[in-house]
Write an enzyme that holds these catalytic residues in place. Structure first.
Site, short mmCIF file in Angstrom:
data_model
loop_
_atom_site.label_atom_id
_atom_site.label_comp_id
_atom_site.label_asym_id
_atom_site.label_seq_id
_atom_site.Cartn_x
_atom_site.Cartn_y
_atom_site.Cartn_z
N PRO A 110 0.83 -1.21 0.00
CA PRO A 110 0.00 0.00 0.00
C PRO A 110 0.86 1.25 0.00
CG PRO A 110 -0.83 -1.59 1.58
CD PRO A 110 0.48 -2.13 1.10
N CYS A 111 0.50 2.20 -0.86
CA CYS A 111 1.37 3.36 -1.07
C CYS A 111 0.73 4.69 -0.66
CB CYS A 111 1.77 3.45 -2.54
SG CYS A 111 0.38 3.59 -3.68
N LYS A 112 -0.48 4.68 -0.10
CA LYS A 112 -1.17 5.93 0.21
C LYS A 112 -0.36 6.79 1.18
CE LYS A 112 -5.88 4.28 -0.60
NZ LYS A 112 -7.20 4.02 -0.01
N PHE A 161 2.74 7.19 1.31
CA PHE A 161 3.91 7.79 0.68
C PHE A 161 3.53 8.65 -0.52
CE2 PHE A 161 5.31 3.50 2.19
CZ PHE A 161 6.04 3.94 3.28
N SER A 162 2.28 8.62 -0.94
CA SER A 162 1.86 9.29 -2.17
C SER A 162 1.94 10.80 -2.04
CB SER A 162 0.43 8.86 -2.53
OG SER A 162 -0.06 9.62 -3.61
#
Length: 593
Positions: free
Chosen positions: A109-111, A113-114
């Site tokens: 999951p990248c939210k 770091f987005s």
């Protein structure tokens, strides 16, 4: 003889299976060794995504929450239920069917770091817990096969991970090295790796187990980005029911359709700043056929407002203001951006909506808009257009005054009192004895029933309609209505508005986004789990493009074949993974069957 070598791959945070689908399509050959890729499973906490995973990857996925208890509580804001338990390395083994993978692919999951998430929000307990899940997932995977580590590990995420998640990334790298891996970090454009019609920049960390894989891993070849029209042009027009529900046009607010129509192709919402406004209204355009006085009017900051009434709304007067204290326009991320048909699209994300970025396209296939000279008829005294190989209905007709007899003119109608033209075998195609003006039609002008039948009749909105019959149609009775309900600015609807450039500025359909992600061929249908476009788009936007994954898998497969064939060195025109492109590595050795 060619010797097949099976390469097993496993996926953590697998999503709907775009990466697994691409890995299954990987191809590699070294000498007589030929790679055969096989997916042995995947893990995600989204049950719908795991159902899609089975369809795309060909094997069942496992629904598993990999949070530890502290992370679960921080992310959800409450303690887990009594049936919840922390995942273990044994759970990872079971998800792989008890088999050991050669390659593990992680797309965590990248939210957190987005760049779409503010710095302040990214530091909250919720998103810090989500970030730590990345580290925990890597640890679970390494412990699951600690006695026989996977040969290669690929970690994929958003580019900002290298800066915003630097401390976490350093811990992941140190962990991999403690298990015997050499690591390399880079940022690649998945569109270039897979030859896509979208630019999708991603962070890639590659880990190679030094003892098991002595050969270096080289970077996949890059290919030029394609035009978005190369993909969309192969698909049915949006809204065509034959393409399935994922190809429907999203229902947008009326004001959004208007804004899209005024955005120049290749630009974004800033095109609207170039519209001329005089006395509070658009100077060069009428937005709707009928407006109240000063409707949609915008007052200058230094002007006096009109009288404030009980219905002081933007649509019925100059009840808006040009406020110079607007936020920095550059921070709006290209809202309502419209891509040219020949341009590459931006990265497909789970939030790919028309109002959130350049997620619309100037489609030249505007319904009802004909090409220049289509069905053009040239006067007999005028010169013809250029004769081309495609001359037919396009500028290929003439108004010929020499109508001399029923046998000469196409579709000639013979008067009742005259002889017919020659009866030929093709008399039914518009030539020869084709038609006659039969006076026995009963269509006399005094036919009262026809004259009072209300053909093409339009009923007022406040009137009752006639009895609805089985044959009710607009041309055989009063079956149309004068509807005064022009859409309000916030009404959701599907509209086709021909923009100034003659194209239809519209959002991408969900199926088109999947095709841009190479999750489905443009000529095919795709059915994902559920009925929600929003859920579909989120899973599609989170997916790894299959064609990019295929290119990566092929390069990894070639490295593994080199290791298994005993070759520890190979001559290549390119440096290892993080630097420019590698050309084909090896030539087949010996006779191929």
């Amino acid at each position: 003889m060619l010797t097949p070598c099976e390469i097993r791959h496993f996926h953590l945070f697998a999503g709907l299976g775009g990466g697994a689908r691409g890995f299954n399509r990987g191809a590699a050959r070294v000498g007589n060794l030929v790679a055969r890729f096989r997916c042995i499973g995947g893990i995600d906490n989204d049950a719908a995504a795991m159902r899609d995973f089975k369809a795309l990857a060909g094997v069942p996925g496992t629904v598993l929450d990999m949070f530890d208890r502290e992370q679960f509580t921080a992310f959800h804001g409450h303690e887990p239920g009594p049936d919840w338990r922390e995942a273990t390395p044994q759970d990872i083994q079971r998800a792989a069917g008890g088999e050991r993978p050669h390659i593990v692919f992680l797309s965590a999951p990248c939210k957190g770091f987005s760049g779409l998430l503010s710095e302040t929000k990214s530091k909250t307990a919720k998103y810090q817990a989500l970030n730590r899940l990345t580290l925990r997932g890597v640890w679970l995977m390494l412990e699951a096969w600690a006695d026989d580590p996977p040969e290669l590990v690929l970690f994929e995420n958003v580019p900002r991970l290298a800066t915003r998640g630097r401390a976490l990334l350093d811990r992941i790298t140190a962990m991999l090295r403690s298990y015997g891996y050499a690591t390399a970090e880079t940022t690649h454009d998945c569109g270039e790796l897979g030859g896509l019609a979208q630019s999708r920049k991603r962070f890639l960390l590659v880990a190679r187990h030094i003892a098991k894989v002595p050969p270096l891993l080289y970077e996949p070849a890059r290919r030029p980005l394609r035009a978005v029209g190369d993909v969309l042009g192969r698909m049915l027009l949006p809204g065509d029911l034959r393409a399935g529900p994922m190809h429907r046009v999203p229902a947008l607010q009326w004001k959004t359709w208007i804004r899209l129509a005024f955005v120049e192709a290749g630009s974004d919402w800033r095109s609207l700043n170039r519209l001329a406004v005089a006395d509070g209204v658009l100077r060069d355009y009428l937005v709707v056929p009928t407006m109240f006085r000063g409707g949609l009017g915008v007052r200058g900051w230094d002007e006096t407002a009109g009288a404030v009434a009980g219905e002081s709304l933007p649509l019925n007067g100059a009840f808006s203001v040009a406020d110079p204290r607007a936020a920095d326009a550059a921070a709006q991320y290209q809202q309502y951006g419209v891509r040219r048909w020949a341009d590459t699209s931006g990265a497909v994300t789970g939030q790919s909506a028309a109002g959130g970025g350049a997620h619309s396209v100037a489609d030249p296939r505007c319904p009802g808009v004909l090409h220049n000279n289509a069905f053009r008829v040239v006067r007999y005294a005028d010169h013809a257009q250029a004769v081309t190989g495609g001359t037919g209905a396009v500028g290929g007709c003439v108004a010929d005054p020499r109508r001399d007899g029923p046998t000469f003119g196409k579709y000639a109608v013979t008067p009742w009192a005259e002889p017919a033209g020659t009866v030929i075998s093709g008399s039914t195609t518009g030539q020869g004895a084709f038609a006659v003006a039969d006076p026995r039609s009963g269509m006399a002008a005094d036919r009262g029933a026809y004259l009072t039948g209300g053909h093409y009749g339009v009923v007022r909105m406040d009137e009752p309609s006639g009895a609805v019959s089985a044959a009710a149609c607009h041309d055989n009775g009063r079956w149309s209505v004068a509807d005064p309900r022009m859409p309000a600015a916030t009404d959701n609807l599907v509209a086709v508005i021909a923009a100034e450039d003659g194209t239809w500025h519209r959002p991408f359909t969900t199926l088109e986004l999947a095709a841009l992600q190479s999750l489905v061929d443009p000529e095919e249908q795709l059915e994902l789990d559920g009925l929600s476009d929003q859920a579909w788009r989120e899973r599609i936007g989170n997916a790894v493009p299959s064609d990019a994954a295929q290119a990566i898998a092929s390069e990894m497969g070639r490295t593994l074949l080199l290791a298994w064939s005993g070759q520890t060195f190979s001559l290549s025109a390119a440096p290892v993974w993080v630097r420019p492109v590698a050309v084909g590595l090896s030539v087949a050795q010996g006779a191929a069957a």
